[in-house]
Design a protein around this motif. Sequence first.
Motif, PDB file in Angstrom:
ATOM      1  N   LEU A 255       0.819  -1.268   0.028  1.00  0.00           N
ATOM      2  CA  LEU A 255       0.026  -0.079   0.281  1.00  0.00           C
ATOM      3  C   LEU A 255       1.342   1.321   0.050  1.00  0.00           C
ATOM      4  CD1 LEU A 255      -2.649  -1.072   2.269  1.00  0.00           C
ATOM      5  CD2 LEU A 255      -3.106  -0.898   0.075  1.00  0.00           C
ATOM      6  N   GLY A 256       1.873   1.235   0.994  1.00  0.00           N
ATOM      7  CA  GLY A 256       3.501   2.596   0.588  1.00  0.00           C
ATOM      8  C   GLY A 256       3.265   2.866  -0.288  1.00  0.00           C
ATOM      9  N   GLU A 257       4.002   2.160  -0.969  1.00  0.00           N
ATOM     10  CA  GLU A 257       3.953   2.109  -2.719  1.00  0.00           C
ATOM     11  C   GLU A 257       3.020   3.081  -3.673  1.00  0.00           C
ATOM     12  OE1 GLU A 257       6.920   1.056  -5.185  1.00  0.00           O
ATOM     13  OE2 GLU A 257       7.334   0.683  -2.930  1.00  0.00           O
ATOM     14  N   LEU A 258       1.748   2.701  -2.615  1.00  0.00           N
ATOM     15  CA  LEU A 258       0.889   3.874  -3.709  1.00  0.00           C
ATOM     16  C   LEU A 258       0.580   5.652  -3.551  1.00  0.00           C
ATOM     17  CD1 LEU A 258      -2.709   1.434  -2.929  1.00  0.00           C
ATOM     18  CD2 LEU A 258      -1.416   1.925  -4.681  1.00  0.00           C
ATOM     19  N   PHE A 259       1.152   5.552  -2.401  1.00  0.00           N
ATOM     20  CA  PHE A 259       1.620   6.920  -1.555  1.00  0.00           C
ATOM     21  C   PHE A 259       2.523   7.810  -2.176  1.00  0.00           C
ATOM     22  CE2 PHE A 259      -2.146   4.718   0.967  1.00  0.00           C
ATOM     23  CZ  PHE A 259      -2.817   5.854   0.819  1.00  0.00           C
ATOM     24  N   LEU A 260       3.451   7.191  -3.120  1.00  0.00           N
ATOM     25  CA  LEU A 260       4.767   7.767  -3.363  1.00  0.00           C
ATOM     26  C   LEU A 260       4.359   8.534  -4.779  1.00  0.00           C
ATOM     27  CD1 LEU A 260       7.079   4.770  -3.155  1.00  0.00           C
ATOM     28  CD2 LEU A 260       6.797   6.083  -1.835  1.00  0.00           C
ATOM     29  N   LEU A 271      -3.722   6.014  -6.521  1.00  0.00           N
ATOM     30  CA  LEU A 271      -4.343   6.335  -6.504  1.00  0.00           C
ATOM     31  C   LEU A 271      -4.453   8.064  -7.229  1.00  0.00           C
ATOM     32  CD1 LEU A 271      -2.978   6.309  -2.218  1.00  0.00           C
ATOM     33  CD2 LEU A 271      -5.512   5.628  -3.725  1.00  0.00           C
ATOM     34  N   LYS A 272      -3.793   7.723  -7.829  1.00  0.00           N
ATOM     35  CA  LYS A 272      -3.879   8.883  -9.202  1.00  0.00           C
ATOM     36  C   LYS A 272      -4.880   9.731  -9.331  1.00  0.00           C
ATOM     37  CE  LYS A 272      -2.291  10.074 -13.903  1.00  0.00           C
ATOM     38  NZ  LYS A 272      -1.499  11.229 -13.178  1.00  0.00           N
ATOM     39  N   MET A 275      -6.695  12.549  -4.851  1.00  0.00           N
ATOM     40  CA  MET A 275      -6.984  12.869  -3.452  1.00  0.00           C
ATOM     41  C   MET A 275      -7.971  13.950  -2.774  1.00  0.00           C
ATOM     42  SD  MET A 275      -4.043  14.171  -0.952  1.00  0.00           S
ATOM     43  CE  MET A 275      -3.124  13.884  -1.643  1.00  0.00           C
ATOM     44  N   GLY A 276      -8.056  13.022  -1.385  1.00  0.00           N
ATOM     45  CA  GLY A 276      -9.199  13.701  -0.652  1.00  0.00           C
ATOM     46  C   GLY A 276     -10.559  13.089  -0.943  1.00  0.00           C
ATOM     47  N   SER A 277     -10.511  11.558  -1.858  1.00  0.00           N
ATOM     48  CA  SER A 277     -11.069  10.799  -1.326  1.00  0.00           C
ATOM     49  C   SER A 277     -11.232   9.906  -1.002  1.00  0.00           C
ATOM     50  CB  SER A 277     -10.968  10.106  -2.864  1.00  0.00           C
ATOM     51  OG  SER A 277     -11.364  10.940  -4.633  1.00  0.00           O
ATOM     52  N   VAL A 278     -12.556   9.177   0.100  1.00  0.00           N
ATOM     53  CA  VAL A 278     -12.520   7.979   0.827  1.00  0.00           C
ATOM     54  C   VAL A 278     -11.921   6.727  -0.057  1.00  0.00           C
ATOM     55  CG1 VAL A 278     -13.930   6.758   1.930  1.00  0.00           C
ATOM     56  CG2 VAL A 278     -13.810   9.171   1.786  1.00  0.00           C
ATOM     57  N   MET A 279     -11.354   5.981   0.169  1.00  0.00           N
ATOM     58  CA  MET A 279     -11.173   4.420   0.070  1.00  0.00           C
ATOM     59  C   MET A 279     -10.873   3.441   1.150  1.00  0.00           C
ATOM     60  SD  MET A 279      -6.763   5.219  -0.409  1.00  0.00           S
ATOM     61  CE  MET A 279      -6.317   3.580  -0.789  1.00  0.00           C
ATOM     62  N   ALA A 280     -11.044   3.762   1.844  1.00  0.00           N
ATOM     63  CA  ALA A 280     -11.179   3.293   3.229  1.00  0.00           C
ATOM     64  C   ALA A 280     -12.544   3.468   4.184  1.00  0.00           C
ATOM     65  CB  ALA A 280      -9.867   2.554   4.156  1.00  0.00           C
ATOM     66  N   PRO A 281     -13.086   2.147   5.605  1.00  0.00           N
ATOM     67  CA  PRO A 281     -13.250   3.130   6.179  1.00  0.00           C
ATOM     68  C   PRO A 281     -12.835   4.042   7.392  1.00  0.00           C
ATOM     69  CG  PRO A 281     -13.281   0.716   5.899  1.00  0.00           C
ATOM     70  CD  PRO A 281     -12.189   1.344   4.713  1.00  0.00           C
ATOM     71  N   PRO A 282     -13.162   5.193   8.358  1.00  0.00           N
ATOM     72  CA  PRO A 282     -12.412   5.364   8.952  1.00  0.00           C
ATOM     73  C   PRO A 282     -12.039   5.100  10.189  1.00  0.00           C
ATOM     74  CG  PRO A 282     -15.572   6.176   9.185  1.00  0.00           C
ATOM     75  CD  PRO A 282     -14.899   4.936   8.499  1.00  0.00           C
ATOM     76  N   CYS A 283     -12.024   3.577  10.257  1.00  0.00           N
ATOM     77  CA  CYS A 283     -11.261   2.993  11.603  1.00  0.00           C
ATOM     78  C   CYS A 283      -9.313   2.946  11.049  1.00  0.00           C
ATOM     79  CB  CYS A 283     -11.501   1.723  11.675  1.00  0.00           C
ATOM     80  SG  CYS A 283     -11.509   0.297   9.907  1.00  0.00           S
ATOM     81  N   LEU A 284      -9.387   3.147  10.017  1.00  0.00           N
ATOM     82  CA  LEU A 284      -7.527   2.287   9.151  1.00  0.00           C
ATOM     83  C   LEU A 284      -7.520   4.307   8.623  1.00  0.00           C
ATOM     84  CD1 LEU A 284      -6.202   0.688   8.237  1.00  0.00           C
ATOM     85  CD2 LEU A 284      -6.627   0.575   6.303  1.00  0.00           C
ATOM     86  N   SER A 285      -5.761   4.271   9.097  1.00  0.00           N
ATOM     87  CA  SER A 285      -5.069   5.670   9.526  1.00  0.00           C
ATOM     88  C   SER A 285      -3.206   5.380   9.263  1.00  0.00           C
ATOM     89  CB  SER A 285      -5.456   6.844  10.248  1.00  0.00           C
ATOM     90  OG  SER A 285      -6.941   7.756   9.931  1.00  0.00           O
ATOM     91  N   ILE A 286      -3.266   5.563   7.754  1.00  0.00           N
ATOM     92  CA  ILE A 286      -1.950   5.556   7.402  1.00  0.00           C
ATOM     93  C   ILE A 286      -1.120   6.852   7.983  1.00  0.00           C
ATOM     94  CG2 ILE A 286      -0.008   4.425   6.077  1.00  0.00           C
ATOM     95  CD1 ILE A 286      -2.665   2.877   4.447  1.00  0.00           C
ATOM     96  N   VAL A 287       0.320   6.336   8.151  1.00  0.00           N
ATOM     97  CA  VAL A 287       1.001   7.991   8.593  1.00  0.00           C
ATOM     98  C   VAL A 287       2.703   6.995   8.280  1.00  0.00           C
ATOM     99  CG1 VAL A 287       1.991   9.094  10.300  1.00  0.00           C
ATOM    100  CG2 VAL A 287      -0.314   8.492  10.480  1.00  0.00           C
ATOM    101  N   HIS A 384       3.588  -9.426  -4.245  1.00  0.00           N
ATOM    102  CA  HIS A 384       4.721  -9.118  -5.477  1.00  0.00           C
ATOM    103  C   HIS A 384       3.392  -8.809  -6.229  1.00  0.00           C
ATOM    104  CE1 HIS A 384       5.232 -12.428  -5.900  1.00  0.00           C
ATOM    105  NE2 HIS A 384       5.910 -12.150  -6.750  1.00  0.00           N
ATOM    106  N   THR A 385       3.055  -9.700  -6.549  1.00  0.00           N
ATOM    107  CA  THR A 385       1.891  -9.000  -7.987  1.00  0.00           C
ATOM    108  C   THR A 385       0.675  -8.290  -8.459  1.00  0.00           C
ATOM    109  OG1 THR A 385       0.315 -11.705  -7.180  1.00  0.00           O
ATOM    110  CG2 THR A 385       2.564 -12.154  -8.204  1.00  0.00           C
ATOM    111  N   VAL A 386       0.355  -7.896  -6.913  1.00  0.00           N
ATOM    112  CA  VAL A 386      -0.901  -7.135  -6.691  1.00  0.00           C
ATOM    113  C   VAL A 386      -0.009  -6.025  -7.699  1.00  0.00           C
ATOM    114  CG1 VAL A 386      -2.302  -4.857  -5.503  1.00  0.00           C
ATOM    115  CG2 VAL A 386      -1.318  -7.328  -4.587  1.00  0.00           C
ATOM    116  N   ASP A 387      -1.468  -5.210  -8.554  1.00  0.00           N
ATOM    117  CA  ASP A 387      -1.471  -3.982  -9.495  1.00  0.00           C
ATOM    118  C   ASP A 387      -2.198  -3.079  -8.741  1.00  0.00           C
ATOM    119  OD1 ASP A 387      -2.261  -2.544 -11.640  1.00  0.00           O
ATOM    120  OD2 ASP A 387      -2.513  -4.606 -13.642  1.00  0.00           O
ATOM    121  N   THR A 388      -1.113  -1.900  -8.916  1.00  0.00           N
ATOM    122  CA  THR A 388      -0.758  -1.008  -8.527  1.00  0.00           C
ATOM    123  C   THR A 388      -1.515  -0.080  -9.195  1.00  0.00           C
ATOM    124  OG1 THR A 388       1.353  -0.479  -9.195  1.00  0.00           O
ATOM    125  CG2 THR A 388       1.187  -1.159  -6.415  1.00  0.00           C
ATOM    126  N   VAL A 389      -1.984  -0.123 -10.092  1.00  0.00           N
ATOM    127  CA  VAL A 389      -2.507   0.773 -11.412  1.00  0.00           C
ATOM    128  C   VAL A 389      -4.594   0.375 -11.171  1.00  0.00           C
ATOM    129  CG1 VAL A 389      -2.988   1.060 -13.588  1.00  0.00           C
ATOM    130  CG2 VAL A 389      -1.140   1.137 -12.845  1.00  0.00           C
TER     131      VAL A 389
END
Length: 455
Positions: A255-260, A271-272, A275-287, A384-389
């Motif tokens: 998931l971290g690769e998506l935020f680079l 994620l292109k 920005m500002g869109s909701v992609m997960a429920p409120p319980c999930l935050s990444i720092v 590693h096979t997850v398609d990030t696009v």
Amino acid sequence: MREIARRQDVESIAGWLLGEAKRYPDVGGADVFYVAGVGSSLSLRDGEIEEDSSGLSCGIGLRSLLSDGRQGVAFVNGLDRRMMESLAEWSVHNARTSVADPHVGLSDLPDQCDAPNLDVEDAAVYALKREDRLREAHRLHAMVAEKDPRIVSVRSAFWHDGWGESFYANTNGSHLWHRGTGVGCGVTLVMQDGEDMEMGGSGEELRFLEDLRSETVAALAVEHTARTLGGRPVPTGKYTLVLSREVTAALLDELGELFLASNVQKGRSLLKGKMGSVMAPPCLSIVDDGRLPRQLGTAPFDGEGMPTGRTLLLDRGRVAAFLYDLRSARIDGARSTGNGTRGISSVPDVGATNLFLLPGAASLESLLRDARQGLYVTELLGLHTVDTVSGEFSLGAKGVVIREGSLAEPFAGVTMAGNLLEFLERIVAVGEDLKFFGSTGACSLVVRDVSVAGS
């Protein structure tokens, strides 16, 4: 050995290299990146020494930037002055053969040495000797071998420790040093019960010797392997999944690769434009936080001499920020987040520092109890096979069946297929059990209604 080269000697060499680069009339600026370290490893295979090595390394790279943004790097391993005499010439040559880029530039912050104490250097690590490593490796082997009669081989009981330092300087006046230590241990074992055989293990890597608990590593290695021994496919259907912290950490790395920002700008992230869109429920935050004390991804500055810091990437399910180096920040009209990563032989790019989930309030036991029926996933295969696009994935999984809120029999040989965004939307709870695996911090997660293909 505490020093590969005296700091004053490294600084003198860096100043000379920068001066050599500036002698070329088309060079607008230059920077130097130096890395050095000492490391030792010792591993046993079924109680006998398999590897016993210690070594030191150092190298320095010079990057030259032309006025139109072309950049080139040249490097050498070691600090032999004769080896470095042609560095400026080669870095300028490489810059002249590259493509112009108006977004490339240097940090103009002359000094970022006022960082707080990040607590990443442990004097006890410097004092470790070969006999200490050998003793700890034998101790690990013994603790594992005696825990379960089904263990047929302790394939590896290993210990490693060392330290590393880096120096960054540029023609705008930056002049920065950083040093940190590291120590780790781990076990890989084979367990057999009749015709069923399973290989598993556990490991830990930390900054401080006092934080390392080899007995816990040994116990977890046996526990994790025993849990999945003899696993069979479960019936095809939709399941509630409880993901172990180890699985969540591996997922978070992807998931971290998506935020680079560089991936977003190149269209390599789903994620292109989100920005500002909701992609997960409120319980999930990444720092991402490059200044967490004692963590492996912690440093006062990045590979471009920019101060590291804390960036809230996913704020209660909403895309809140991306990670930037100087180049990607200039493209978006943003500021660098201090996430420029590089080696001595490469130009900077974007990378995470300490990436982690903000923990929830529930224990693993309560998550299992609330799930009642489902699957406790301890390993995902093929991340590693997850398609990030597109977000499409198809992953193997193993773990333990959850029955009436308790762990029951093992399962294996099943496949999960779907879309990453839909998977994230189905997360319903985050555990309180935050733990760092390397520089990635994860908690247990609960995901509802996931399609699983089994028997």
